[in-house]
Design a protein around this motif. Structure first.
Motif, short mmCIF file in Angstrom:
data_model
loop_
_atom_site.label_atom_id
_atom_site.label_comp_id
_atom_site.label_asym_id
_atom_site.label_seq_id
_atom_site.Cartn_x
_atom_site.Cartn_y
_atom_site.Cartn_z
N ALA A 254 -4.07 9.99 7.69
CA ALA A 254 -3.47 8.76 7.18
C ALA A 254 -3.68 7.55 8.08
O ALA A 254 -3.94 6.45 7.60
CB ALA A 254 -1.97 8.97 6.93
N VAL B 87 3.81 7.65 -1.93
CA VAL B 87 4.95 7.44 -1.04
C VAL B 87 4.74 6.15 -0.24
O VAL B 87 3.63 5.86 0.20
CB VAL B 87 5.16 8.66 -0.11
CG1 VAL B 87 3.92 8.97 0.73
CG2 VAL B 87 6.38 8.48 0.79
N GLU B 88 5.82 5.40 -0.10
CA GLU B 88 5.78 4.15 0.68
C GLU B 88 7.14 3.94 1.32
O GLU B 88 7.96 4.87 1.35
CB GLU B 88 5.32 2.98 -0.21
CG GLU B 88 5.81 3.01 -1.66
CD GLU B 88 7.15 2.36 -1.84
OE1 GLU B 88 8.08 2.63 -1.06
OE2 GLU B 88 7.30 1.60 -2.81
N MET B 89 7.42 2.75 1.83
CA MET B 89 8.60 2.58 2.68
C MET B 89 9.56 1.46 2.23
O MET B 89 10.48 1.11 2.97
CB MET B 89 8.17 2.35 4.14
CG MET B 89 7.36 3.54 4.69
SD MET B 89 6.74 3.31 6.36
CE MET B 89 8.25 3.30 7.30
N VAL C 145 0.85 -1.19 0.00
CA VAL C 145 0.00 0.00 0.00
C VAL C 145 0.89 1.24 0.00
O VAL C 145 2.09 1.15 0.27
CB VAL C 145 -0.97 0.02 1.20
CG1 VAL C 145 -1.97 -1.11 1.09
CG2 VAL C 145 -0.22 -0.04 2.53
N ALA C 146 0.30 2.37 -0.30
CA ALA C 146 1.05 3.63 -0.34
C ALA C 146 0.14 4.78 0.03
O ALA C 146 -1.08 4.69 -0.07
CB ALA C 146 1.64 3.85 -1.74
N GLY C 147 0.77 5.87 0.45
CA GLY C 147 0.04 7.11 0.66
C GLY C 147 0.07 7.93 -0.62
O GLY C 147 1.07 7.95 -1.32
N ALA D 29 -1.65 10.38 2.92
CA ALA D 29 -0.36 10.84 3.47
C ALA D 29 -0.49 12.20 4.16
O ALA D 29 0.36 13.07 4.01
CB ALA D 29 0.70 10.88 2.36
N PHE E 122 -6.50 3.34 8.48
CA PHE E 122 -5.44 2.51 7.89
C PHE E 122 -5.65 1.03 8.21
O PHE E 122 -5.73 0.19 7.32
CB PHE E 122 -4.08 2.99 8.37
CG PHE E 122 -2.92 2.35 7.68
CD1 PHE E 122 -2.55 2.72 6.40
CD2 PHE E 122 -2.19 1.34 8.31
CE1 PHE E 122 -1.48 2.13 5.75
CE2 PHE E 122 -1.12 0.74 7.66
CZ PHE E 122 -0.76 1.14 6.38
N THR F 259 9.78 6.60 6.67
CA THR F 259 8.87 7.47 7.43
C THR F 259 7.43 7.18 6.98
O THR F 259 7.18 7.11 5.77
CB THR F 259 9.17 8.97 7.13
OG1 THR F 259 10.56 9.21 7.28
CG2 THR F 259 8.39 9.87 8.08
N PHE F 260 6.53 7.05 7.93
CA PHE F 260 5.11 7.00 7.59
C PHE F 260 4.64 8.46 7.51
O PHE F 260 4.66 9.18 8.51
CB PHE F 260 4.32 6.22 8.64
CG PHE F 260 2.88 6.05 8.28
CD1 PHE F 260 2.47 5.07 7.38
CD2 PHE F 260 1.90 6.88 8.83
CE1 PHE F 260 1.13 4.91 7.03
CE2 PHE F 260 0.56 6.72 8.49
CZ PHE F 260 0.18 5.74 7.59
N ILE F 261 4.27 8.89 6.31
CA ILE F 261 3.93 10.30 6.09
C ILE F 261 2.49 10.54 6.58
O ILE F 261 1.54 9.99 6.01
CB ILE F 261 4.08 10.67 4.59
CG1 ILE F 261 5.49 10.31 4.08
CG2 ILE F 261 3.77 12.15 4.37
CD1 ILE F 261 6.63 11.05 4.75
N SER G 192 -3.75 3.59 0.24
CA SER G 192 -4.47 3.31 1.49
C SER G 192 -4.84 4.58 2.24
O SER G 192 -5.68 4.56 3.14
CB SER G 192 -3.60 2.44 2.40
OG SER G 192 -2.36 3.08 2.64
N ASP G 193 -4.19 5.70 1.87
CA ASP G 193 -4.40 6.95 2.61
C ASP G 193 -3.83 8.11 1.80
O ASP G 193 -3.19 7.89 0.77
CB ASP G 193 -3.71 6.87 3.98
CG ASP G 193 -2.22 6.59 3.83
OD1 ASP G 193 -1.83 5.41 3.92
OD2 ASP G 193 -1.44 7.53 3.57
N1 ADE Z 1 2.31 3.30 3.17
C1 ADE Z 1 0.98 3.52 3.17
N2 ADE Z 1 0.69 4.77 3.52
C2 ADE Z 1 1.87 5.38 3.75
C3 ADE Z 1 2.24 6.69 4.16
N3 ADE Z 1 1.31 7.61 4.41
N4 ADE Z 1 3.56 6.96 4.30
C4 ADE Z 1 4.49 6.02 4.05
N5 ADE Z 1 4.20 4.77 3.68
C5 ADE Z 1 2.90 4.46 3.52
#
Ligand code: ADE
Length: 246
Positions: free
Chosen positions: A223, A191-193, A77-79, A219, A227, A170-172, A216-217
């Protein structure tokens, strides 16, 4: 013999993909459980990477070096950074970079030290296949997710897009962080990790890869709110649904 590696950043995804495997054997290295078996008749190794660049790097290295997979598909998933993206949309990487890599003044911003690498390119054929599979999955979203779930997460007309992905440890979850990322590289979609860490290692080993991310969100401050619910209610269906179309 041709072998595919599939990495998931969410255990919920890996578990749902695993249900489609036959001839399963499992092994553990470095606290990761690797499932070997057949997926639609093709030799495949599946693993939950955990979160962050180091976790992903360790896991992908085992897939490449020990299992000798010939290509790599990363699902997660990603923001959203792009305003045009909504929860439930799918982003396919064409390029990835590490937004928290900064060895200035020794190197350029985002440049991986001692290399000329900054933006990692996904494999074009894998990008095309992933885009096609994701589009087929999205086309039948109303059969896959109930109206209640779609309404709960505001999944109205999800789409599939290809573009740039930013990766960092970083989780944004603050608008200021999001804004800084957007200023840094304005055309970044999400953005993801893990993605660009996997990309760096696939590049070192010369292995084709692609990263698929479900938004998923957004960011920002919201966020973390939905989640976990999104991960447990929606993500398993996306992961197995997309892989089934491959
Ligand atoms: N993965 C899913 N949502 C994220 C976010 N907001 N920042 C970083 N990685 C994520």
């Amino acid at each position: 013999k041709f072998k595919i590696g599939i990495m998931g950043a969410m255990n919920e995804e890996v578990k749902s993909i695993r249900e489609n495997f036959t001839d399963i054997t499992t092994e553990t290295f470095g606290k990761r459980e690797y499932t070997t078996g057949k997926l639609q008749g093709i030799d495949t190794v599946l693993v939950f990477s955990r979160w962050g660049k180091v976790a992903a790097a360790s896991t992908v290295t085992t897939l490449l070096h020990h299992y000798k997979v010939n290509c790599l598909i990363f699902i997660g998933v990603a923001g959203a950074l792009s305003q045009d993206l909504n929860v439930g949309d799918i982003v396919i990487s064409d390029q990835l970079f590490q937004h928290d890599m900064d060895a200035r003044p020794l190197c350029e911003k985002h440049q991986i030290p001692l290399t000329n690498d900054r933006l990692f390119k996904s494999n074009e054929t894998l990008v095309q296949n992933a885009t096609k599979s994701a589009a087929l999955f999205i086309a039948s979203i109303n059969q896959t997710l109930s109206a209640i779930t779609r309404e709960k997460f505001s999944i109205i007309a999800p789409k599939v897009v290809t573009g740039k992905i930013a990766t960092g440890d970083t989780f944004i979850h603050q608008s200021s962080q999001k804004l800084a990322l957007k200023n840094d590289m304005p055309d970044t979609l999400a953005v993801e990790m893990e993605g660009a860490a996997v990309a760096q290692i696939c590049h070192d080993y010369d292995i084709p890869f692609v990263v698929l991310r479900t938004i998923s969100d957004k960011a920002d401050h919201s966020a973390a709110i939905d989640f976990q619910a999104f991960i447990s209610e929606v993500i398993p269906k996306y992961a197995s649904g997309i892989v089934n179309e491959m």
